[in-house]
Scaffold this active site. Sequence first.
Site: not given
Length: 456
Positions: A114, A186, A226, A251, A255, A300, A302
Amino acid sequence: MPRIYHKHTNSGTEVVEQLKVMDYLSHHRHQDRRLVQTKTNNRQLAEPNDHLHLSARPRNRHTAHNHTNVHPNAHEHTDHGSSCTIPSCKKLLNEMEVIMRQKYVLVTGGAGYIGSHTVLELLQTGYKIVVMDNLSNSNLEALRRVEILAGRPVHFFKGDITSTADLERVFSQYAFWAVIHFAAIKAVGESAQIPLDYYHNNVTGSLNLMRVMNQFKVKNLVFSSSATVYGEPEIVPVNETARLGPVTNPYGRTKLFVEEMVRDLCKSDPEWNVCLLRFFNPVGAHVSGMIGEHPQGIPNNLLPYVIQVLQGRLPHVCIYGDDYDTPDGTGVRDYIHVSDLATGHVAALRKLEKRPGCVAYNLGTGTGYSVKQIVNAMEKATKKKIPYKVVDRRPGDVATCTADASLANRELGWSPIRSMDEMCQDMWRWTHLNPQGYDGPLKATAAAVAGDHKSS
Ligand code: UD1
């Protein structure tokens, strides 16, 4: 050919890599060369292609402290200098002073998936960027390609947010007006196995960053949060006023904890301005096929998993449960194109210029797709069959999580514009042109495509 300028600092341990891939505009080259010559006097003269040493100049702390919260483009017009004639010494000093005042945005984790797309968007918008990244889950090649696409330089600093010394070093070298903080680990499953590493990297790292920002009086921050902070939302699409947590994995808690730290900090000091951006499910790649996601090991998430099945590296997609309370029984998520996320960051920086205090925004499309719909969309984009098997639910997964992003639409003037078809096509183009991600060669066609998208 791309070149990297390695600069060994006094510490002897750290390497500042001055990326300079593009031939910068000849105007800039001419002028910067002049200034480097003057600045360094009889010392080492920059070669034309290695010219951007000015950006790595030592920063005058006392001066810099007095220049917080300056509009990032306030000095933009000075980028080009006022004249190309040989200046008098006085004029040259004035020009140098102007350059010393120029402000940068620090992007932690800017070499990641990102981060690199956001850096590209920021450069194309005119911001001056320094990336700090430890390269643990990212690739310098991404930034080289960002430079090619943007036609502008990226300043790179190899460093770790868990090291206060690294942070102090980069803040001493550049005058920042804002920070975009991506750097984090992450993997949800891994976070349950090594939680202390997650708390150290994500929470201590963020704490270090904010302390050093405070120290240098840089009080504008965009934080990558997130949708996971909502846990299992009671109402979907979920909006920013929804209850936060309980979060089911370390995780996600990192956040949430950083968000809480930020809220406390903003309450304690009204000079702080923070945009908490809650990402939904980022997918896709830059339309050029030059940059994209390069997962390490078995993915991990999709879409990266589907990609590896399409490449024949994994036998089939495992669909984690088809007995959810959703139209086809599989999990529904809000997938957002990574380039739309990138424009969301530009919008958030603009918001910071208005000194909003602490604000949180969902970055999603508002539209949900099930796992089976995603498999179908990727089959359509690639014209390939994707084998799948339905297996047990994955612990911690929720049935549906989609965004109400109307606040970001209203207050940031931001909306995602790319469709699911574009997300799938762009991801496949990136995969097709870079079958080994950044580890393999860039196919010639990608360079040609890049030419078309340079200034898009
Ligand atoms: C996951 C994380 C989330 C994190 C986000 C980052 C969990 C519980 N959540 O979100 O905290 O912020 O990644 O991108 O891990 N699926 C399959 N097969 C697969 C992989 C996923 O069926 O091989 C399904 C999942 O059950 C889910 C959907 O696909 O319904 C999306 O999963 P994923 O891409 O992992 O994202 P999230 O779980 O939404």
